[in-house]
Design an enzyme around this catalytic site. Structure first.
Site, mmCIF file in Angstrom:
data_model
loop_
_atom_site.group_PDB
_atom_site.id
_atom_site.type_symbol
_atom_site.label_atom_id
_atom_site.label_comp_id
_atom_site.label_asym_id
_atom_site.label_seq_id
_atom_site.Cartn_x
_atom_site.Cartn_y
_atom_site.Cartn_z
ATOM 1 N N ASP A 285 30.854 -15.850 125.091
ATOM 2 C CA ASP A 285 31.182 -17.012 125.798
ATOM 3 C C ASP A 285 30.555 -18.001 124.799
ATOM 4 O OD1 ASP A 285 32.316 -17.769 128.722
ATOM 5 O OD2 ASP A 285 31.673 -19.465 127.642
ATOM 6 N N GLY B 261 40.215 -18.311 141.961
ATOM 7 C CA GLY B 261 39.285 -19.438 142.037
ATOM 8 C C GLY B 261 38.351 -19.327 141.049
ATOM 9 N N SER B 262 38.330 -20.509 140.019
ATOM 10 C CA SER B 262 37.414 -20.486 139.423
ATOM 11 C C SER B 262 36.935 -22.086 138.892
ATOM 12 C CB SER B 262 37.576 -19.737 137.874
ATOM 13 O OG SER B 262 38.829 -20.488 137.394
ATOM 14 N N ARG B 263 36.146 -22.312 137.769
ATOM 15 C CA ARG B 263 36.130 -23.594 137.386
ATOM 16 C C ARG B 263 37.315 -24.119 136.854
ATOM 17 N NH1 ARG B 263 32.667 -24.148 131.831
ATOM 18 N NH2 ARG B 263 34.362 -23.359 130.388
ATOM 19 N N TYR C 216 49.636 -24.912 127.105
ATOM 20 C CA TYR C 216 49.113 -23.633 127.471
ATOM 21 C C TYR C 216 50.074 -22.596 128.000
ATOM 22 C CZ TYR C 216 46.180 -21.138 131.279
ATOM 23 O OH TYR C 216 45.735 -20.022 132.107
ATOM 24 N N ALA D 140 53.086 -22.371 126.411
ATOM 25 C CA ALA D 140 53.527 -21.611 125.139
ATOM 26 C C ALA D 140 52.558 -20.584 124.587
ATOM 27 C CB ALA D 140 53.634 -22.826 124.018
ATOM 28 N N ALA D 141 51.374 -21.155 124.573
ATOM 29 C CA ALA D 141 50.157 -20.156 124.007
ATOM 30 C C ALA D 141 50.064 -18.793 124.984
ATOM 31 C CB ALA D 141 48.824 -20.841 124.041
ATOM 32 N N LYS D 142 50.181 -19.058 126.070
ATOM 33 C CA LYS D 142 50.122 -17.663 127.073
ATOM 34 C C LYS D 142 51.301 -16.771 126.864
ATOM 35 C CE LYS D 142 46.233 -18.162 129.373
ATOM 36 N NZ LYS D 142 45.132 -17.306 128.830
ATOM 37 N N ASN E 237 40.088 -12.828 127.140
ATOM 38 C CA ASN E 237 40.105 -13.674 128.350
ATOM 39 C C ASN E 237 39.717 -15.114 128.272
ATOM 40 O OD1 ASN E 237 39.634 -13.938 131.457
ATOM 41 N ND2 ASN E 237 37.594 -14.436 130.332
ATOM 42 N N VAL F 52 36.271 -17.791 119.800
ATOM 43 C CA VAL F 52 37.206 -16.759 119.816
ATOM 44 C C VAL F 52 37.924 -17.150 118.536
ATOM 45 C CG1 VAL F 52 37.534 -15.613 121.877
ATOM 46 C CG2 VAL F 52 38.602 -17.710 121.398
HETATM 47 P P1 NAI Z 1 36.784 -20.191 133.195
HETATM 48 O O1 NAI Z 1 36.821 -21.705 132.745
HETATM 49 O O2 NAI Z 1 36.212 -19.926 134.470
HETATM 50 O O3 NAI Z 1 36.345 -19.428 132.021
HETATM 51 C C1 NAI Z 1 36.914 -19.351 130.888
HETATM 52 C C2 NAI Z 1 35.611 -18.916 129.851
HETATM 53 O O4 NAI Z 1 36.010 -18.860 128.543
HETATM 54 C C3 NAI Z 1 34.518 -20.138 130.060
HETATM 55 O O5 NAI Z 1 33.181 -19.380 130.371
HETATM 56 C C4 NAI Z 1 34.427 -20.533 128.692
HETATM 57 O O6 NAI Z 1 33.252 -21.189 128.206
HETATM 58 C C5 NAI Z 1 35.165 -19.524 127.673
HETATM 59 N N1 NAI Z 1 35.741 -20.152 126.538
HETATM 60 C C6 NAI Z 1 36.451 -21.340 126.464
HETATM 61 N N2 NAI Z 1 36.779 -21.261 125.171
HETATM 62 C C7 NAI Z 1 36.350 -20.406 124.250
HETATM 63 C C8 NAI Z 1 36.238 -19.882 123.080
HETATM 64 N N3 NAI Z 1 36.774 -20.794 122.106
HETATM 65 N N4 NAI Z 1 35.570 -18.934 122.544
HETATM 66 C C9 NAI Z 1 34.805 -18.229 123.744
HETATM 67 N N5 NAI Z 1 34.703 -18.262 124.844
HETATM 68 C C10 NAI Z 1 35.524 -19.659 125.547
HETATM 69 O O7 NAI Z 1 38.439 -19.803 133.470
HETATM 70 P P2 NAI Z 1 38.961 -18.535 134.159
HETATM 71 O O8 NAI Z 1 39.608 -18.900 135.403
HETATM 72 O O9 NAI Z 1 38.019 -17.518 134.558
HETATM 73 O O10 NAI Z 1 40.168 -18.061 133.209
HETATM 74 C C11 NAI Z 1 39.940 -16.816 132.332
HETATM 75 C C12 NAI Z 1 41.286 -16.663 131.730
HETATM 76 O O11 NAI Z 1 42.275 -16.337 132.701
HETATM 77 C C13 NAI Z 1 41.954 -17.720 130.892
HETATM 78 O O12 NAI Z 1 42.410 -17.112 129.654
HETATM 79 C C14 NAI Z 1 42.724 -18.324 131.667
HETATM 80 O O13 NAI Z 1 43.590 -19.291 130.951
HETATM 81 C C15 NAI Z 1 43.435 -17.363 132.569
HETATM 82 N N6 NAI Z 1 44.034 -17.623 133.862
HETATM 83 C C16 NAI Z 1 43.291 -17.877 134.928
HETATM 84 C C17 NAI Z 1 43.908 -18.407 136.018
HETATM 85 C C18 NAI Z 1 43.301 -18.587 137.274
HETATM 86 O O14 NAI Z 1 43.794 -18.781 138.221
HETATM 87 N N7 NAI Z 1 41.778 -18.583 137.301
HETATM 88 C C19 NAI Z 1 45.435 -18.420 136.162
HETATM 89 C C20 NAI Z 1 46.036 -17.873 134.786
HETATM 90 C C21 NAI Z 1 45.501 -17.839 133.734
#
Ligand code: NAI
Length: 301
Positions: free
Chosen positions: A40, A197-199, A164, A166-168, A99, A76
């Protein structure tokens, strides 16, 4: 537990594992015996800043529960360093869960090139970088499980998320080709579109919903897809709130014009109802399936 799916001896890299869904994946895999690289960058949800705190706290949680894990703070975008960390610490890499993610939500007419680039760099390019570094090691071993993280926004679109989305969906396209290349080497690649539910989502969903759609509800599917017993590859799954489902492409029967005769925009308009009618639709799964329909039409006229 009898018949527990275990990951003893397996090394898993989970990116963005300091928070939310990734943290939950890391905890579950470690609780089942995997050695986990908890990656992370520790920045904000908009991709600003960095910190070691998020990864460190998840590693501490895993160790306190008796598991094995190492923290990694690289972006990443430097996927090679993350995989090298797995090789140096645990001697290999068997599982990659891509992720990590950020958001730069803004309506398209206000979107800057920076908003586009940063989201692309973290999601699509970051997923590429980590997977690209791990792939040769998995091929050599003849074993690998990769899970990609897409989004409903990519599959269906969402206001303010052109970058987002496009990338996804790019990640899913990437997975489709890796599925084909990995199959003969026992490298399986699947994609999830989670809801949790997340930040990342706390400002998009009502507070009471954020509290009940737990990240932990996504991880059992991810762990199953990462297990050696799972033969699924190339799948796309929606998962969240305890609900798990698989998606596929659907194609109408369409209309075959005679390619030896000229046909016009008016002919298209005349057959429009049939072109868009999903009655008795097909479900193509390969590029060959796609091309086949064209060849059949060419030969039948
Ligand atoms: P989150 O914000 O709680 O966690 C994402 C984590 O990725 C964070 O801890 C952040 O520090 C880390 N991160 C960000 N950029 C980074 C980088 N360049 N290198 C390494 N780490 C990095 O978000 P969440 O909700 O847990 O999302 C996880 C994944 O699920 C993401 O890819 C998000 O796009 C995807 N997603 C989540 C949804 C949701 O409902 N929570 C819906 C659809 C997709």
């Amino acid at each position: 537990m009898a018949n527990e799916l275990r990951f003893d001896g397996r090394v898993a890299v989970v990116t963005g594992a300091g928070n939310g869904v990734g943290r939950s994946h890391a905890l579950l895999l470690a609780s089942r015996g995997a050695k986990v690289v908890v990656n992370d960058l520790g920045g904000s949800r908009h991709g600003e800043g960095k910190s070691s705190a998020a990864a460190d706290s998840v590693v501490a949680e895993i160790k306190a529960a008796g598991g094995e894990a190492v923290a990694n703070y690289d972006s990443v975008e430097d996927g090679g360093k993350i995989v090298q960390n797995a090789l140096d610490t645990f001697g290999g890499v068997d599982i990659v869960v891509n992720n990590a993610g950020i958001l730069r939500d803004v309506s398209f007419h206000k979107m800057t090139v920076q908003d586009w680039d940063l989201v692309y760099r973290v999601h699509l390019n970051g997923t590429f970088r980590v997977t690209h570094a791990a792939w040769p090691h998995m091929r050599e071993k003849g074993y690998g499980r990769v899970v990609m993280t897409a989004s409903a926004s990519g599959i269906y679109g969402n206001f303010g998320q052109a970058n987002y989305s496009a990338a996804k969906l790019g990640i899913y396209g990437f997975a489709n080709s890796l599925t084909i290349e990995g199959r003969t080497k026992n490298l399986h690649v699947n994609t999830i579109a989670p809801v949790a539910g997340s930040r990342m989502t706390e400002t998009m969903m009502p507070k009471e919903v954020v509290e009940i759609i737990k990240s932990e509800y996504v991880s059992p599917l991810v762990a199953y897809l990462c297990h050696e017993s799972c033969q699924e590859t190339g799948g796309l799954f929606e998962v969240g709130g305890g609900w798990v489902t698989k998606l596929r492409w659907e194609r109408t029967k369409g209309h075959g014009f005679n390619p030896k005769l000229p046909f016009t925009p008016e002919d298209i308009a005349g057959k429009w109802d049939r072109i868009v009618d999903f009655t008795n639709a097909d479900h193509p799964v390969t590029t060959e399936d796609s091309v086949q329909a064209v060849l059949v039409n060419l030969k039948s006229k």
